[in-house]
Design a protein around this motif. Structure first.
Motif, mmCIF file in Angstrom:
data_model
loop_
_atom_site.group_PDB
_atom_site.id
_atom_site.type_symbol
_atom_site.label_atom_id
_atom_site.label_comp_id
_atom_site.label_asym_id
_atom_site.label_seq_id
_atom_site.Cartn_x
_atom_site.Cartn_y
_atom_site.Cartn_z
ATOM 1 N N ASP A 171 0.827 -1.206 0.000
ATOM 2 C CA ASP A 171 0.000 0.000 0.000
ATOM 3 C C ASP A 171 0.863 1.258 0.000
ATOM 4 N N LEU A 172 1.957 1.233 0.749
ATOM 5 C CA LEU A 172 2.853 2.390 0.794
ATOM 6 C C LEU A 172 3.493 2.630 -0.573
ATOM 7 N N VAL A 173 4.002 1.567 -1.206
ATOM 8 C CA VAL A 173 4.636 1.715 -2.512
ATOM 9 C C VAL A 173 3.624 2.211 -3.542
ATOM 10 N N THR A 174 2.409 1.665 -3.500
ATOM 11 C CA THR A 174 1.371 2.093 -4.446
ATOM 12 C C THR A 174 1.102 3.590 -4.309
ATOM 13 N N ARG A 175 0.970 4.052 -3.080
ATOM 14 C CA ARG A 175 0.684 5.467 -2.826
ATOM 15 C C ARG A 175 1.845 6.361 -3.275
ATOM 16 N N ARG A 176 3.074 6.008 -2.892
ATOM 17 C CA ARG A 176 4.229 6.832 -3.246
ATOM 18 C C ARG A 176 4.490 6.819 -4.753
ATOM 19 N N PHE A 177 4.272 5.680 -5.375
ATOM 20 C CA PHE A 177 4.457 5.573 -6.824
ATOM 21 C C PHE A 177 3.565 6.583 -7.542
ATOM 22 N N ARG A 178 2.305 6.580 -7.188
ATOM 23 C CA ARG A 178 1.361 7.487 -7.856
ATOM 24 C C ARG A 178 1.686 8.949 -7.548
ATOM 25 N N GLN A 179 2.070 9.230 -6.316
ATOM 26 C CA GLN A 179 2.418 10.602 -5.965
ATOM 27 C C GLN A 179 3.581 11.118 -6.808
ATOM 28 N N ILE A 180 4.617 10.305 -6.923
ATOM 29 C CA ILE A 180 5.810 10.725 -7.655
ATOM 30 C C ILE A 180 5.514 10.885 -9.142
ATOM 31 N N VAL A 181 4.843 9.893 -9.719
ATOM 32 C CA VAL A 181 4.581 9.939 -11.161
ATOM 33 C C VAL A 181 3.661 11.111 -11.513
ATOM 34 N N GLU A 182 2.579 11.247 -10.781
ATOM 35 C CA GLU A 182 1.603 12.294 -11.115
ATOM 36 C C GLU A 182 2.142 13.691 -10.845
ATOM 37 N N SER A 183 2.874 13.870 -9.746
ATOM 38 C CA SER A 183 3.400 15.201 -9.442
ATOM 39 C C SER A 183 4.516 15.597 -10.407
ATOM 40 N N THR A 184 5.316 14.632 -10.847
ATOM 41 C CA THR A 184 6.366 14.942 -11.814
ATOM 42 C C THR A 184 5.755 15.335 -13.152
ATOM 43 N N ALA A 185 4.735 14.618 -13.579
ATOM 44 C CA ALA A 185 4.055 14.976 -14.825
ATOM 45 C C ALA A 185 3.485 16.390 -14.737
ATOM 46 N N ALA A 186 2.864 16.691 -13.612
ATOM 47 C CA ALA A 186 2.290 18.027 -13.434
ATOM 48 C C ALA A 186 3.369 19.095 -13.460
ATOM 49 N N ALA A 187 4.511 18.808 -12.873
ATOM 50 C CA ALA A 187 5.597 19.783 -12.843
ATOM 51 C C ALA A 187 6.113 20.103 -14.243
ATOM 52 N N TYR A 188 6.018 19.130 -15.141
ATOM 53 C CA TYR A 188 6.478 19.349 -16.514
ATOM 54 C C TYR A 188 5.344 19.784 -17.448
ATOM 55 N N GLY A 189 4.173 19.978 -16.907
ATOM 56 C CA GLY A 189 3.067 20.475 -17.687
ATOM 57 C C GLY A 189 2.499 19.470 -18.676
ATOM 58 N N ILE A 190 2.568 18.186 -18.327
ATOM 59 C CA ILE A 190 2.048 17.151 -19.213
ATOM 60 C C ILE A 190 1.120 16.234 -18.424
ATOM 61 N N THR A 191 0.473 15.307 -19.109
ATOM 62 C CA THR A 191 -0.420 14.360 -18.440
ATOM 63 C C THR A 191 0.203 12.968 -18.448
ATOM 64 N N VAL A 192 -0.377 12.074 -17.646
ATOM 65 C CA VAL A 192 0.209 10.741 -17.532
ATOM 66 C C VAL A 192 -0.879 9.710 -17.279
ATOM 67 N N ASP A 193 -0.702 8.544 -17.846
ATOM 68 C CA ASP A 193 -1.549 7.384 -17.578
ATOM 69 C C ASP A 193 -0.727 6.345 -16.829
ATOM 70 N N ILE A 194 -1.342 5.726 -15.811
ATOM 71 C CA ILE A 194 -0.681 4.677 -15.032
ATOM 72 C C ILE A 194 -1.518 3.414 -15.106
ATOM 73 N N LYS A 195 -0.905 2.335 -15.528
ATOM 74 C CA LYS A 195 -1.546 1.020 -15.491
ATOM 75 C C LYS A 195 -0.869 0.210 -14.389
ATOM 76 N N TRP A 196 -1.646 -0.219 -13.420
ATOM 77 C CA TRP A 196 -1.114 -0.908 -12.232
ATOM 78 C C TRP A 196 -1.829 -2.263 -12.146
ATOM 79 N N ASP A 197 -1.129 -3.326 -12.444
ATOM 80 C CA ASP A 197 -1.744 -4.652 -12.571
ATOM 81 C C ASP A 197 -1.262 -5.564 -11.440
ATOM 82 N N GLU A 198 -2.184 -5.944 -10.573
ATOM 83 C CA GLU A 198 -1.866 -6.837 -9.454
ATOM 84 C C GLU A 198 -1.839 -8.274 -9.972
ATOM 85 N N LEU A 199 -0.645 -8.812 -10.201
ATOM 86 C CA LEU A 199 -0.530 -10.146 -10.789
ATOM 87 C C LEU A 199 -0.613 -11.261 -9.750
ATOM 88 N N ALA A 200 -0.086 -11.052 -8.574
ATOM 89 C CA ALA A 200 -0.111 -12.109 -7.556
ATOM 90 C C ALA A 200 0.066 -11.490 -6.181
#
Length: 382
Positions: free
Chosen positions: A262-291
């Motif tokens: 849960d911690l990694v999931t939360r931090r991953f999204r925070q970093i990816v989305e905030s970095t995209a916003a900082a560069y003025g672009i958008t981002v899609d995240i696909k997160w697939d729980e395999l096991a």
């Protein structure tokens, strides 16, 4: 009282045949037919299920009791084999590089023994040859189809070349990691490479994100709790003088505890989305729980472990960051899992390696673990 399973030359030949004709996930048609023929020739009932590949059989005991599943995975890997074995793969670019041929043969041997000793079964042994373990989706497919019906427990194995044949490891602690695959795509305004001010290129955002994500484990996770976040593919651009409008990367997370996930999931999204916003672009995240993490049922694994020294050498578990979709079957009932030694020689190669070799001697302990774990679990559940 533990039981021993004899491995005939015919079973060794079966293993060699399976190794020579591996098939990719969800394409195991020839393998399924071969297994079906093997079971039928031994008088074992094949159940009618919606499965396109893989199969379910059952062996009813002479006494009433629980329905317990014995499972083996059946798919190969997209690897060109360089093992040097005399029975090397005849299907170019496909290899049983994870030892699933050992798993299948061990389960066949266990099924043959159980079919001849129905008086020892208190309930029903359900034999599952599961497709597509390597995709992380095979067990979910089996669950979704309802192919197993109601079950009371499930037993599985995986070979490990780090241990010798005749060595078996079981544990009440997590044995294999939970597995997530992710894909990130940045969307920007492409432009000529000589006019970067006319666009909002995604390459810089990608580079910053890849570096920042490396801090999730090193700065957010307790160092005594193993977690892996690996970026394995990076893509962006098609030509040297164009700043692309998209770029992205792929990778995986491996973990053993839900709060770490849960911690990694939360931090991953925070970093990816905030970095995209900082560069003025958008981002899609696909997160697939395999096991999810593979953990044996604490109540059942203790008695099973007590029996192991009577037919094999009990060794400590080598915890693996590899995923195992058998863990998803916990939706149906408690799990018991054993790690079976398959090589152990100096300089051996690991699974998913073109030179990986699992030894025939691993078939017998695989079969004996399945048989004895089944009898013990039936007794405990009764």
């Amino acid at each position: 009282m533990v039981e021993h399973v004899e491995i005939s030359d015919d079973l060794i030949a079966v293993r060699h045949h399976l190794h020579q004709y591996p098939e990719l996930s969800f394409k195991e048609y020839g393998t399924t037919k071969f297994l079906r023929d093997q079971l039928t020739s031994h008088g074992i009932e094949i159940l009618d299920t919606p499965l396109e590949t893989g199969l379910v059989a059952q062996i009813k005991g002479e006494k009433p009791g629980p329905r317990v599943v014995l499972r083996a995975d059946i798919d190969g890997l997209p690897i060109h084999e360089h093992s040097g074995l005399p029975f090397t793969s005849k299907n170019p670019g496909v290899m049983h590089g994870c030892g699933h041929d050992i798993h299948m043969t061990g389960l066949l041997a266990a099924a043959y023994w159980l079919a001849e000793h129905r008086d020892r079964i208190a309930g029903t042994a359900v034999i599952l040859f599961q497709p597509a373990e390597e995709t992380g989706r095979g067990s979910r497919y089996v669950i979704k189809t309802g192919a197993l019906g109601k079950v009371d427990a499930l037993i599985g194995t995986h070979n490990t070349p780090d241990h010798k044949p005749g060595e078996i490891a079981v544990s009440k602690d997590p044995m294999m990691a939970g597995c997530v695959s992710f894909a990130v795509t940045f969307h920007a305004d492409g432009t000529h490479a000589g006019k970067p001010h006319c666009g909002t290129g995604p390459i810089e955002a990608l580079a910053s994100t890849v570096l920042s994500l490396q801090t999730v484990v090193s700065r957010n996770i307790n160092p005594f709790r193993p977690v892996v976040l690996s970026i394995t593919e990076v893509h962006g651009g098609d030509v040297w003088n164009v700043i692309p409008d998209t770029a992205g990367f792929f990778g995986t997370v491996r973990y053993f505890y839900k709060d770490d996930h849960d911690l990694v999931t939360r931090r991953f999204r925070q970093i990816v989305e905030s970095t995209a916003a900082a560069y003025g672009i958008t981002v899609d995240i696909k997160w697939d729980e395999l096991a999810v993490p593979l953990v044996s049922d604490e109540t059942l694994i203790g008695p099973v472990a007590q029996d192991v020294p009577s037919y094999a050498t009990s060794v400590p578990v080598i915890t693996s960051m590899g995923g195992e979709d058998f863990a998803d079957f916990q939706q149906l009932g408690p799990l018991v899992f054993g790690s079976i030694g398959s090589n152990g020689q100096p300089g051996h190669h690991g699974i998913h390696n073109p030179e990986f070799v699992a030894l025939d001697e691993a078939i017998k302990p695989t079969a004996e673990f399945l048989v004895n774990a089944l009898l013990r679990v039936e007794s405990e559940l009764a």
